[in-house]
Design a protein around this motif. Structure first.
Motif, PDB file in Angstrom:
ATOM      1  N   ARG A   1      -5.758  -1.625  -4.075  1.00  0.00           N
ATOM      2  CA  ARG A   1      -7.174  -1.899  -4.311  1.00  0.00           C
ATOM      3  C   ARG A   1      -7.387  -2.424  -5.740  1.00  0.00           C
ATOM      4  O   ARG A   1      -8.287  -3.236  -5.978  1.00  0.00           O
ATOM      5  CB  ARG A   1      -7.981  -0.628  -4.073  1.00  0.00           C
ATOM      6  N   SER A   2      -6.566  -1.972  -6.680  1.00  0.00           N
ATOM      7  CA  SER A   2      -6.668  -2.440  -8.063  1.00  0.00           C
ATOM      8  C   SER A   2      -5.892  -3.734  -8.284  1.00  0.00           C
ATOM      9  O   SER A   2      -6.347  -4.632  -8.983  1.00  0.00           O
ATOM     10  CB  SER A   2      -6.140  -1.367  -9.021  1.00  0.00           C
TER      11      SER A   2
ATOM     12  N   SER B   1      -7.603  -6.671  -4.838  1.00  0.00           N
ATOM     13  CA  SER B   1      -8.779  -6.107  -4.179  1.00  0.00           C
ATOM     14  C   SER B   1      -9.137  -6.837  -2.888  1.00  0.00           C
ATOM     15  O   SER B   1      -9.488  -6.216  -1.886  1.00  0.00           O
ATOM     16  CB  SER B   1      -9.966  -6.137  -5.158  1.00  0.00           C
TER      17      SER B   1
ATOM     18  N   ALA C   1      -8.757  -3.454   5.225  1.00  0.00           N
ATOM     19  CA  ALA C   1      -9.769  -2.489   5.664  1.00  0.00           C
ATOM     20  C   ALA C   1     -10.627  -3.060   6.786  1.00  0.00           C
ATOM     21  O   ALA C   1     -10.991  -2.350   7.731  1.00  0.00           O
ATOM     22  CB  ALA C   1     -10.645  -2.089   4.485  1.00  0.00           C
TER      23      ALA C   1
ATOM     24  N   THR D   1       0.817  -1.218   0.000  1.00  0.00           N
ATOM     25  CA  THR D   1       0.000   0.000   0.000  1.00  0.00           C
ATOM     26  C   THR D   1       0.851   1.270   0.000  1.00  0.00           C
ATOM     27  O   THR D   1       0.301   2.369  -0.076  1.00  0.00           O
ATOM     28  CB  THR D   1      -0.916   0.042   1.236  1.00  0.00           C
TER      29      THR D   1
ATOM     30  N   ASN E   1     -12.903   2.258   0.793  1.00  0.00           N
ATOM     31  CA  ASN E   1     -12.355   0.942   1.129  1.00  0.00           C
ATOM     32  C   ASN E   1     -12.771   0.493   2.524  1.00  0.00           C
ATOM     33  O   ASN E   1     -13.024  -0.696   2.747  1.00  0.00           O
ATOM     34  CB  ASN E   1     -10.823   0.956   1.028  1.00  0.00           C
TER      35      ASN E   1
ATOM     36  N   ALA F   1      -6.812  -5.812  -0.133  1.00  0.00           N
ATOM     37  CA  ALA F   1      -7.100  -4.432   0.280  1.00  0.00           C
ATOM     38  C   ALA F   1      -8.326  -4.389   1.197  1.00  0.00           C
ATOM     39  O   ALA F   1      -8.327  -3.692   2.228  1.00  0.00           O
ATOM     40  CB  ALA F   1      -7.334  -3.561  -0.953  1.00  0.00           C
ATOM     41  N   LYS F   2      -9.353  -5.139   0.855  1.00  0.00           N
ATOM     42  CA  LYS F   2     -10.583  -5.141   1.667  1.00  0.00           C
ATOM     43  C   LYS F   2     -10.344  -5.834   3.010  1.00  0.00           C
ATOM     44  O   LYS F   2     -10.911  -5.438   4.026  1.00  0.00           O
ATOM     45  CB  LYS F   2     -11.698  -5.841   0.899  1.00  0.00           C
TER      46      LYS F   2
ATOM     47  N   ALA G   1      -6.205   0.683   0.854  1.00  0.00           N
ATOM     48  CA  ALA G   1      -6.467   1.066  -0.541  1.00  0.00           C
ATOM     49  C   ALA G   1      -5.268   1.710  -1.226  1.00  0.00           C
ATOM     50  O   ALA G   1      -5.278   1.868  -2.447  1.00  0.00           O
ATOM     51  CB  ALA G   1      -7.655   2.021  -0.608  1.00  0.00           C
TER      52      ALA G   1
ATOM     53  N   SER H   1     -16.010  -1.185   2.407  1.00  0.00           N
ATOM     54  CA  SER H   1     -15.882  -2.583   1.987  1.00  0.00           C
ATOM     55  C   SER H   1     -15.452  -3.459   3.166  1.00  0.00           C
ATOM     56  O   SER H   1     -15.936  -4.587   3.325  1.00  0.00           O
ATOM     57  CB  SER H   1     -14.853  -2.712   0.860  1.00  0.00           C
TER      58      SER H   1
END
Length: 386
Positions: free
Chosen positions: A324-325, A328, A335, A78, A360, A331-332, A319, A363
């Motif tokens: 996030r890309s 994903s 979060a 990140t 994010n 990343a979630k 994120a 999510s």
């Protein structure tokens, strides 16, 4: 913007291999974890910064073939900078990894190529008609010009995914009786291009942004996105030699307006306890910790409860850095851990100051099944000054 390879290699060799970036324990500061990717993934060496630096050196020295697979770990990060915060060596590993991504331009990476293509083609990463960045204005009940001394730079995510942030930023400026403008055709600031390793594309968008701002007549720029803040305020002058007018986050400006008495918030209904998540770009990168907290505490009937990790030790929302890309699910998952931190404070609102974080964290809350409202501090304040 040619990279200084000698300096980059020197910085990479600064890593002492101590591994403190993996999971250091600092009781005095109240946290016991550093790398959110390491904590929420396989736990392999390449999931935290020490391993990523070893991979980067092997790729740059030609000891490892430059393939999508061999460089995968460099993009599972990140770039939150928590490792930089704790690193005892004399370099900044997160910034260095960002440079490595840019230098390894020949490494095939479908995600970053697609992001760059979307931004350069559409002026936003969402592949939508860019005029949608002004669509929220029609719901305000007042018009906003395209030229003026104070320019609200909306950003792609607030303009196209979380327009409530844009509308509430406008309401705060209106409540303080500050005339302001919003660009007719706002280009992407290019933050995601820089973080994912597309510096040449970022330079192209920076030129577009600079020209648009010059034409607007702006003498001060207000943003509501931590990524835009870091990019316009720090990256433009340092990486592209582009000097913009003063750049402020709306919460820095609101903090000043509250102290001057130009904003007088009324109480939120009921008693509320708010915990604040520090966006990495705004906190660790630029040191903006207290303005958002002072804004929260200026709202009657609101108490502030801190999470175990906060300010310079705050754990990332997951994120950042394009994760996030790229990944994903990871990343979630990160979060969801951050939302759990918030729930443990007993707060009934989780607030932040970046649309990307808000998106994010939402999510993450869904993964946990937690119904704690996740709101931008901008929205909390706007509700009290309307």
């Amino acid at each position: 913007m040619e990279p200084d390879m000698e300096q980059l290699m020197e910085e990479l060799h600064q890593c002492r291999r101590c591994g403190i970036c993996r999971n250091a324990v600092y009781d005095a500061k109240g946290f016991d974890g550093i790398c959110p990717v390491y904590e929420n993934s396989t736990g392999f060496e390449t999931s935290f910064m020490r391993g990523k630096i070893i991979v980067a050196l092997a790729l740059l020295n030609g000891e490892l073939e430059k393939t999508a697979k061999s460089s995968e770990s460099l993009f599972d990060c990140t770039l939150c900078g928590n490792c930089t915060q704790i690193c005892p060596a004399e370099f900044e590993p997160a910034h260095t990894l960002e440079l490595v991504r840019g230098v390894l331009a020949e490494v095939p990476n479908q995600v970053r190529e697609e992001i760059a293509h979307k931004i350069l083609s559409n002026n936003n990463p969402y592949e939508e008609d860019n005029s949608r960045k002004r669509k929220w204005i029609s719901e305000l009940g007042f018009d906003i010009p395209t030229n003026g001394e104070i320019l609200y730079f909306v950003g792609c995510t607030a303009g196209m995914r979380i327009p409530e942030v844009a509308k509430n930023t406008a309401k705060i400026l209106k409540a303080a009786d500050l005339p302001f403008a919003v660009l007719e055709e706002e280009p992407c600031c290019g933050s995601v291009l820089l973080r994912t390793g597309k510096p040449e594309a970022a330079a192209e968008t920076a030129e577009r942004v600079s020209n648009a701002i010059k034409e607007s007549g702006a003498k001060k720029i207000v943003v509501s996105c931590a990524g835009c803040l870091k990019t316009l305020k720090e990256d433009f002058p340092n990486k592209f030699d582009i000097e913009l007018p003063e750049v402020l986050h709306i919460l820095e400006l609101a903090d000043n307006l509250l102290q001057e008495g130009r904003l007088k918030p009324k109480a939120l209904p009921g008693k509320n306890t708010v915990t604040y998540h520090d966006p990495c770009h705004m906190g660790r990168e630029l040191g903006v910790y207290e303005s958002p907290r002072r804004v929260i505490q200026a709202i009657p009937n609101v108490n502030l409860a801190e999470m175990e990790t906060n300010r310079e030790t705050a754990i990332c929302c997951g994120a950042g850095g394009g994760l996030r890309s790229y990944n994903s699910e990871l990343a979630k998952k990160i979060a969801s851990r951050r939302v759990q931190d918030a729930v443990e404070t007993g707060a009934n609102i989780l607030a932040t100051a970046c649309p990307f974080c808000e998106h994010n964290l939402q999510s993450g809350a869904e993964i946990l099944g937690e119904d704690i409202p996740i709101r931008d501090v901008v929205s909390l304040l706007a509700e009290c000054v309307e």
